[in-house]
Design a protein around this motif. Structure first.
Motif, PDB file in Angstrom:
ATOM      1  N   UNK A 243      32.432  -0.072   5.360  1.00 56.25           N
ATOM      2  CA  UNK A 243      33.045   1.246   5.488  1.00 56.25           C
ATOM      3  C   UNK A 243      33.153   1.880   4.108  1.00 56.25           C
ATOM      4  N   UNK A 244      32.915   3.150   4.047  1.00 59.56           N
ATOM      5  CA  UNK A 244      32.964   3.861   2.774  1.00 59.56           C
ATOM      6  C   UNK A 244      33.969   5.004   2.901  1.00 59.56           C
ATOM      7  N   UNK A 245      34.837   5.147   1.919  1.00 57.03           N
ATOM      8  CA  UNK A 245      35.844   6.206   1.966  1.00 57.03           C
ATOM      9  C   UNK A 245      35.222   7.541   1.563  1.00 57.03           C
ATOM     10  N   UNK A 246      36.009   8.606   1.669  1.00 62.12           N
ATOM     11  CA  UNK A 246      35.476   9.945   1.390  1.00 62.12           C
ATOM     12  C   UNK A 246      34.960  10.097  -0.032  1.00 62.12           C
TER      13      UNK A 246
ATOM     14  N   UNK B 271      42.328  -0.969   4.630  1.00 63.13           N
ATOM     15  CA  UNK B 271      41.869   0.409   4.548  1.00 63.13           C
ATOM     16  C   UNK B 271      42.116   1.112   3.223  1.00 63.13           C
ATOM     17  N   UNK B 272      42.718   0.393   2.253  1.00 58.16           N
ATOM     18  CA  UNK B 272      42.911   0.997   0.934  1.00 58.16           C
ATOM     19  C   UNK B 272      41.593   0.940   0.175  1.00 58.16           C
ATOM     20  N   UNK B 273      41.486   1.704  -0.907  1.00 57.44           N
ATOM     21  CA  UNK B 273      40.250   1.644  -1.683  1.00 57.44           C
ATOM     22  C   UNK B 273      40.211   0.334  -2.460  1.00 57.44           C
ATOM     23  N   UNK B 274      38.999  -0.089  -2.818  1.00 56.68           N
ATOM     24  CA  UNK B 274      38.869  -1.320  -3.587  1.00 56.68           C
ATOM     25  C   UNK B 274      39.067  -1.027  -5.063  1.00 56.68           C
ATOM     26  N   UNK B 275      39.522  -2.034  -5.788  1.00 56.26           N
ATOM     27  CA  UNK B 275      39.785  -1.862  -7.217  1.00 56.26           C
ATOM     28  C   UNK B 275      38.511  -1.980  -8.045  1.00 56.26           C
ATOM     29  N   UNK B 276      38.705  -2.139  -9.351  1.00 54.62           N
ATOM     30  CA  UNK B 276      37.596  -2.257 -10.287  1.00 54.62           C
ATOM     31  C   UNK B 276      36.816  -3.544 -10.044  1.00 54.62           C
ATOM     32  N   UNK B 277      35.513  -3.506 -10.340  1.00 60.60           N
ATOM     33  CA  UNK B 277      34.722  -4.731 -10.309  1.00 60.60           C
ATOM     34  C   UNK B 277      35.115  -5.562 -11.525  1.00 60.60           C
TER      35      UNK B 277
ATOM     36  N   UNK C  84      36.088   0.843   1.045  1.00 51.77           N
ATOM     37  CA  UNK C  84      37.478   0.586   1.389  1.00 51.77           C
ATOM     38  C   UNK C  84      37.628  -0.848   1.871  1.00 51.77           C
ATOM     39  N   UNK C  85      38.850  -1.344   1.736  1.00 55.56           N
ATOM     40  CA  UNK C  85      39.179  -2.709   2.133  1.00 55.56           C
ATOM     41  C   UNK C  85      39.088  -2.839   3.652  1.00 55.56           C
ATOM     42  N   UNK C  86      38.328  -3.824   4.151  1.00 57.80           N
ATOM     43  CA  UNK C  86      38.235  -3.997   5.606  1.00 57.80           C
ATOM     44  C   UNK C  86      39.533  -4.508   6.223  1.00 57.80           C
TER      45      UNK C  86
ATOM     46  N   UNK D  71      41.006  -5.767  -3.484  1.00 59.05           N
ATOM     47  CA  UNK D  71      41.646  -4.608  -2.874  1.00 59.05           C
ATOM     48  C   UNK D  71      42.632  -4.030  -3.881  1.00 59.05           C
ATOM     49  N   UNK D  72      42.719  -2.681  -3.967  1.00 56.45           N
ATOM     50  CA  UNK D  72      43.641  -2.067  -4.930  1.00 56.45           C
ATOM     51  C   UNK D  72      45.097  -2.347  -4.582  1.00 56.45           C
ATOM     52  N   UNK D  73      45.349  -2.836  -3.355  1.00 57.91           N
ATOM     53  CA  UNK D  73      46.718  -3.165  -2.946  1.00 57.91           C
ATOM     54  C   UNK D  73      47.052  -4.636  -3.228  1.00 57.91           C
ATOM     55  N   UNK D  74      46.109  -5.346  -3.831  1.00 63.07           N
ATOM     56  CA  UNK D  74      46.368  -6.755  -4.131  1.00 63.07           C
ATOM     57  C   UNK D  74      46.284  -6.991  -5.617  1.00 63.07           C
ATOM     58  N   UNK D  75      47.099  -7.900  -6.125  1.00 57.46           N
ATOM     59  CA  UNK D  75      47.001  -8.253  -7.537  1.00 57.46           C
ATOM     60  C   UNK D  75      47.308  -9.732  -7.701  1.00 57.46           C
ATOM     61  N   UNK D  76      46.642 -10.344  -8.656  1.00 53.08           N
ATOM     62  CA  UNK D  76      46.797 -11.772  -8.917  1.00 53.08           C
ATOM     63  C   UNK D  76      48.099 -11.996  -9.663  1.00 53.08           C
ATOM     64  N   UNK D  77      48.903 -12.898  -9.156  1.00 51.07           N
ATOM     65  CA  UNK D  77      50.158 -13.235  -9.820  1.00 51.07           C
ATOM     66  C   UNK D  77      49.978 -14.571 -10.543  1.00 51.07           C
ATOM     67  N   UNK D  78      49.874 -14.549 -11.889  1.00 57.13           N
ATOM     68  CA  UNK D  78      49.598 -15.789 -12.616  1.00 57.13           C
ATOM     69  C   UNK D  78      50.764 -16.773 -12.557  1.00 57.13           C
ATOM     70  N   UNK D  79      51.955 -16.300 -12.215  1.00 52.20           N
ATOM     71  CA  UNK D  79      53.096 -17.218 -12.153  1.00 52.20           C
ATOM     72  C   UNK D  79      53.086 -18.056 -10.890  1.00 52.20           C
ATOM     73  N   UNK D  80      52.794 -17.428  -9.769  1.00 51.51           N
ATOM     74  CA  UNK D  80      52.825 -18.168  -8.501  1.00 51.51           C
ATOM     75  C   UNK D  80      51.433 -18.628  -8.074  1.00 51.51           C
ATOM     76  N   UNK D  81      50.395 -18.194  -8.829  1.00 52.57           N
ATOM     77  CA  UNK D  81      49.001 -18.513  -8.493  1.00 52.57           C
ATOM     78  C   UNK D  81      48.628 -18.067  -7.085  1.00 52.57           C
ATOM     79  N   UNK D  82      49.187 -16.957  -6.680  1.00 54.18           N
ATOM     80  CA  UNK D  82      48.826 -16.391  -5.385  1.00 54.18           C
ATOM     81  C   UNK D  82      48.565 -14.904  -5.581  1.00 54.18           C
ATOM     82  N   UNK D  83      48.006 -14.282  -4.552  1.00 48.91           N
ATOM     83  CA  UNK D  83      47.751 -12.850  -4.623  1.00 48.91           C
ATOM     84  C   UNK D  83      48.919 -12.128  -3.972  1.00 48.91           C
ATOM     85  N   UNK D  84      49.493 -11.173  -4.706  1.00 52.64           N
ATOM     86  CA  UNK D  84      50.559 -10.337  -4.155  1.00 52.64           C
ATOM     87  C   UNK D  84      49.898  -9.174  -3.427  1.00 52.64           C
ATOM     88  N   UNK D  85      50.388  -8.862  -2.245  1.00 53.57           N
ATOM     89  CA  UNK D  85      49.830  -7.741  -1.491  1.00 53.57           C
ATOM     90  C   UNK D  85      48.617  -8.181  -0.699  1.00 53.57           C
TER      91      UNK D  85
END
Ligand SMILES: [Zn+2]
Ligand SMILES: [Zn+2]
Ligand SMILES: [Zn+2]
Length: 164
Positions: free
Chosen positions: A4-7, A17-23, A12-14, A35-49
């Motif tokens: 899927x491609x946004x406007x 539905x948010x846009x994808x972040x930087x490569x 977009x994230x399957x 996904x732009x709604x996810x970020x790596x948390x180095x403290x918990x070693x998990x992805x937030x969002x």
């Protein structure tokens, strides 16, 4: 596969539905896009969002080396887990039948070891500089051993990771 491609023309994230972040390129040369709604948390070693990650296939590089089995050029390949190997360019993989065809020559690229003129602070034996296949460097004691059969380390356990 339908992507899927946004406007704006970006993907977009399957999952959400948010846009994808930087490569983003990992240390071992693999490319991924989160996904732009996810970020790596180095403290918990998990992805937030949102946990969606899109991996890019790394293009194999044709090497100036010939296969010792059949004489075809070798390719340098990075696996999904960041390991490097050389394989014969005539090798094929049929994903439908899960069978390999062509030449089966494979060489795993392991790290390299260099002797250092430095003494181990623990036992005064010489240190060696070890470079992993992913390009990380560490100094370790030359008396250190690794028994692959029992998966146990022997000898001196001194290790110093170097920041590159
Ligand atoms: Zn998402
Ligand atoms: Zn070959
Ligand atoms: Zn030592």
């Amino acid at each position: 596969m339908n992507t899927k491609v946004s406007e704006k023309g970006s993907e977009v994230c399957p999952k959400c539905g948010s846009s994808l972040g930087e490569v983003f390129e990992t240390k071992s040369g693999k490319k991924l896009q989160r996904c732009s709604k996810g970020s790596w948390n180095p403290e918990t070693h998990t992805i937030d969002g949102c946990i969606y990650v899109k991996w890019f296939e790394v293009e194999p590089v044709t090497l100036d080396e010939k296969c010792p089995k059949c004489g075809a050029p070798l390719l340098s390949v990075v696996t999904r887990f960041g390991k490097k190997m050389k394989k014969c360019s005539t090798a094929t993989w049929d994903s439908a039948t899960k069978t390999a065809g062509g030449c089966d020559h494979i060489e795993w690229i392991k790290g390299t070891t260099e002797q250092l003129e430095e003494d181990c602070p623990k036992c005064a034996a010489k240190l060696v500089l070890f470079t992993t296949a992913a390009g990380k460097k560490l100094k370790k004691c030359s008396t250190a051993t690794w028994d692959a059969a029992t998966k146990t380390a022997g000898g001196c356990d001194y290790v110093e990771w170097l920041r590159s």
